[in-house]
Motif scaffolding. Structure first.
Motif, PDB file in Angstrom:
ATOM      1  N   ASP A  21       0.814  -1.218   0.000  1.00  0.00           N
ATOM      2  CA  ASP A  21       0.000   0.000   0.000  1.00  0.00           C
ATOM      3  C   ASP A  21       0.847   1.267   0.000  1.00  0.00           C
ATOM      4  O   ASP A  21       0.344   2.360   0.300  1.00  0.00           O
ATOM      5  N   LEU A  22       2.127   1.142  -0.332  1.00  0.00           N
ATOM      6  CA  LEU A  22       3.028   2.293  -0.277  1.00  0.00           C
ATOM      7  C   LEU A  22       3.385   2.791  -1.670  1.00  0.00           C
ATOM      8  O   LEU A  22       3.516   2.005  -2.616  1.00  0.00           O
ATOM      9  N   ASN A  23       3.560   4.097  -1.781  1.00  0.00           N
ATOM     10  CA  ASN A  23       4.046   4.722  -3.011  1.00  0.00           C
ATOM     11  C   ASN A  23       5.380   5.381  -2.689  1.00  0.00           C
ATOM     12  O   ASN A  23       5.432   6.375  -1.958  1.00  0.00           O
ATOM     13  N   LEU A  24       6.462   4.815  -3.201  1.00  0.00           N
ATOM     14  CA  LEU A  24       7.805   5.303  -2.909  1.00  0.00           C
ATOM     15  C   LEU A  24       8.367   6.165  -4.031  1.00  0.00           C
ATOM     16  O   LEU A  24       9.570   6.417  -4.082  1.00  0.00           O
ATOM     17  N   SER A  25       7.527   6.637  -4.911  1.00  0.00           N
ATOM     18  CA  SER A  25       7.975   7.492  -6.009  1.00  0.00           C
ATOM     19  C   SER A  25       8.698   8.715  -5.454  1.00  0.00           C
ATOM     20  O   SER A  25       8.251   9.334  -4.480  1.00  0.00           O
ATOM     21  N   GLY A  26       9.826   9.033  -6.061  1.00  0.00           N
ATOM     22  CA  GLY A  26      10.606  10.175  -5.631  1.00  0.00           C
ATOM     23  C   GLY A  26      11.637   9.855  -4.571  1.00  0.00           C
ATOM     24  O   GLY A  26      12.473  10.704  -4.236  1.00  0.00           O
ATOM     25  N   ARG A  27      11.601   8.633  -4.045  1.00  0.00           N
ATOM     26  CA  ARG A  27      12.572   8.244  -3.020  1.00  0.00           C
ATOM     27  C   ARG A  27      13.713   7.459  -3.662  1.00  0.00           C
ATOM     28  O   ARG A  27      13.487   6.625  -4.537  1.00  0.00           O
ATOM     29  N   ARG A  28      14.923   7.741  -3.211  1.00  0.00           N
ATOM     30  CA  ARG A  28      16.120   7.110  -3.753  1.00  0.00           C
ATOM     31  C   ARG A  28      16.699   6.169  -2.710  1.00  0.00           C
ATOM     32  O   ARG A  28      16.875   6.548  -1.545  1.00  0.00           O
ATOM     33  N   ALA A  29      17.001   4.948  -3.131  1.00  0.00           N
ATOM     34  CA  ALA A  29      17.480   3.918  -2.216  1.00  0.00           C
ATOM     35  C   ALA A  29      18.803   3.342  -2.708  1.00  0.00           C
ATOM     36  O   ALA A  29      19.065   3.276  -3.913  1.00  0.00           O
ATOM     37  N   LEU A  30      19.612   2.909  -1.762  1.00  0.00           N
ATOM     38  CA  LEU A  30      20.860   2.196  -2.041  1.00  0.00           C
ATOM     39  C   LEU A  30      20.848   0.926  -1.207  1.00  0.00           C
ATOM     40  O   LEU A  30      20.687   0.982   0.022  1.00  0.00           O
ATOM     41  N   VAL A  31      21.009  -0.222  -1.855  1.00  0.00           N
ATOM     42  CA  VAL A  31      20.988  -1.520  -1.182  1.00  0.00           C
ATOM     43  C   VAL A  31      22.301  -2.232  -1.459  1.00  0.00           C
ATOM     44  O   VAL A  31      22.650  -2.477  -2.620  1.00  0.00           O
ATOM     45  N   THR A  32      23.040  -2.587  -0.405  1.00  0.00           N
ATOM     46  CA  THR A  32      24.278  -3.341  -0.594  1.00  0.00           C
ATOM     47  C   THR A  32      23.969  -4.835  -0.650  1.00  0.00           C
ATOM     48  O   THR A  32      22.963  -5.294  -0.104  1.00  0.00           O
ATOM     49  N   GLY A  33      24.837  -5.580  -1.328  1.00  0.00           N
ATOM     50  CA  GLY A  33      24.616  -7.026  -1.433  1.00  0.00           C
ATOM     51  C   GLY A  33      23.327  -7.346  -2.157  1.00  0.00           C
ATOM     52  O   GLY A  33      22.610  -8.276  -1.783  1.00  0.00           O
ATOM     53  N   ALA A  34      23.053  -6.589  -3.228  1.00  0.00           N
ATOM     54  CA  ALA A  34      21.752  -6.681  -3.885  1.00  0.00           C
ATOM     55  C   ALA A  34      21.686  -7.715  -5.000  1.00  0.00           C
ATOM     56  O   ALA A  34      20.663  -7.833  -5.669  1.00  0.00           O
ATOM     57  N   SER A  35      22.756  -8.478  -5.211  1.00  0.00           N
ATOM     58  CA  SER A  35      22.787  -9.386  -6.356  1.00  0.00           C
ATOM     59  C   SER A  35      22.251 -10.778  -6.061  1.00  0.00           C
ATOM     60  O   SER A  35      22.238 -11.634  -6.954  1.00  0.00           O
TER      61      SER A  35
END
Length: 312
Positions: A21-35
Motif C-alpha cells: 500500500d506504499l508509493n515510494l515514487s521520488g525516493r532514492r534507495a541504495l541496497v548493498t549485497g543486492a545481487s
C-alpha cells in the motif's frame, strides 16, 4: 523504557506485503549485497513500489542480471548498478565520492558469514570489516546525502548470531585469541546493531531514522562457507524464503509508522523483546548498550581514518 513497536506484519510476511500500500515514487534507495537472496528481494520490493534503487554489489554482472529481472516485473523501475567491495575501504570511498543528490533509504544488507580466518588488505578480520566497518564508512560518508533527504532511513542487518558475542574491543581482529568464525560473525552482527544505536543518537536531528533487524534464517549465498557438518550442528531453524527474509528490513526502510523511532532491533516484523536464556530470539543487552555503541563508533572512526590498519 519506550513501548515496543508492533506492526501488522509477522514472520510469514514478505517484502511485497510490506510495500503493498506504499508509493515510494521520488525516493532514492541504495541496497548493498543486492545481487542475490534477501538483497535482491529488498530491491524488488522498493523498485516495485516506485523507488529509484541503486544496487551496490561486488559482482556487477550479477547485479545487472538482477536489475534486468526486476525491471521485467516492474517496467517503469529506475535501477542502477554500481561496484562496491565492502572489504576494501577504497572501494567504499569510491562509491561515496561518486554519489550525488539526496539518499532516502540506505540498506546495509551485504555480509559474509563463517569464512576461514581471513584478513582484508587493510588488516581487518573479514567479517568485522564487511558486516560492520564497510557499512560504517559507507553510511558516515553518505551522511550529508541522508540528511538532505529530510526523512531518511538507515537499516542494518544483524542476526540471531549476535547473541553469541559482544564486541571485544581488546581484540576486534582475533589477533590475541584463537580464531572462531562463529564468534567473529556474532561480534560483527552485534556491531551492526550497536551502529544504529549511536547513529540514531547522533543523527536523529537530521531526520535520519536508524534501525537494525534479524531478517530470519534464509538459505542463501551467505552460508556458502558452511560445511554439511556445520549445518548439522546449527540450531533447528525454521528457514524462510528470501522474500520473507526481506520483509523486516524492507519494513524498517519504508513503514511510515517508524519515522523518528530508531535505535531499535526488530525481528519477524516487530520490535524484538529482550533475549531470555535458552531462546533463539530477542535482542541481547550488549547489542543495545549505548556506552558500547558510542565506543564502537569512536573506534570505527579511528580505524577508518587510519585506512583500516588494524594490525598495528
Amino acid at each position: 523504557m519506550a513501548e515496543r513497536i508492533t506492526t501488522p506484519f509477522d514472520a510469514g510476511s514478505t517484502a511485497a506485503d510490506v510495500v503493498a500500500d506504499l508509493n515510494l515514487s521520488g525516493r532514492r534507495a541504495l541496497v548493498t549485497g543486492a545481487s542475490s537472496g534477501i538483497g535482491t528481494e529488498i530491491v524488488r520490493a522498493l523498485a516495485g513500489a516506485g523507488a529509484e534503487v541503486t544496487l551496490a554489489v561486488r559482482d556487477t554482472a550479477a547485479g545487472e542480471q538482477v536489475a534486468r529481472e526486476v525491471a521485467a516485473g516492474a517496467p517503469h523501475a529506475a535501477l542502477r548498478v554500481v561496484h562496491l567491495d565492502l572489504s576494501d575501504l577504497g572501494s567504499v570511498r569510491g562509491l561515496v565520492d561518486g554519489w550525488s543528490g539526496p539518499l532516502h533509504i540506505l540498506v546495509g544488507n551485504a555480509g559474509v558469514a563463517f569464512p576461514p580466518r581471513r584478513y582484508t588488505v587493510q588488516g581487518l578480520e573479514t567479517q568485522f570489516a564487511v558486516n560492520h566497518l564497510g557499512h560504517y564508512v559507507l553510511a558516515t560518508g553518505l551522511h550529508s546525502a541522508l540528511a538532505a533527504a529530510g526523512d531518511a532511513r538507515l537499516v542494518t542487518l544483524s542476526s540471531v548470531a549476535h547473541l553469541a558475542a559482544p564486541v571485544d574491543f581488546d581484540d576486534l581482529n582475533f589477533r590475541k585469541r584463537p580464531y572462531n568464525a562463529a564468534l567473529a560473525y556474532g561480534q560483527s552482527k552485534t556491531a551492526a546493531a550497536l551502529f544504529v544505536v549511536e547513529a540514531e543518537r547522533r543523527w536523529v536531528a537530521d531526520g535520519i531514522t536508524a534501525n537494525t533487524c534479524n531478517p530470519g534464517a534464509v538459505m542463501s549465498n551467505l552460508g556458502r562457507h558452511l560445511s554439511a557438518e556445520d549445518l548439522a550442528g546449527m540450531p533447528d531453524y525454521d528457514f524462510r524464503t528470501a522474500e520473507q527474509g526481506a520483509a523486516t528490513p524492507t519494513l524498517l526502510a519504508t513503514w511510515p509508522g517508524l519515522e523518528g523511532k530508531g535505535g531499535r532491533y526488530f525481528e519477524d516484523g516487530n520490535e524484538a523483546g529482550r533475549h531470555e536464556p535458552g531462546q533463539e530470539s530477542g535482542v541481547a543487552d550488549h547489542a543495545l548498550d549505548p556506552e558500547a555503541a558510542e565506543r564502537l563508533w569512536l573506534v570505527s572512526d579511528l580505524i577508518a581514518k587510519r585506512d583500516g590498519r588494524a594490525h598495528e
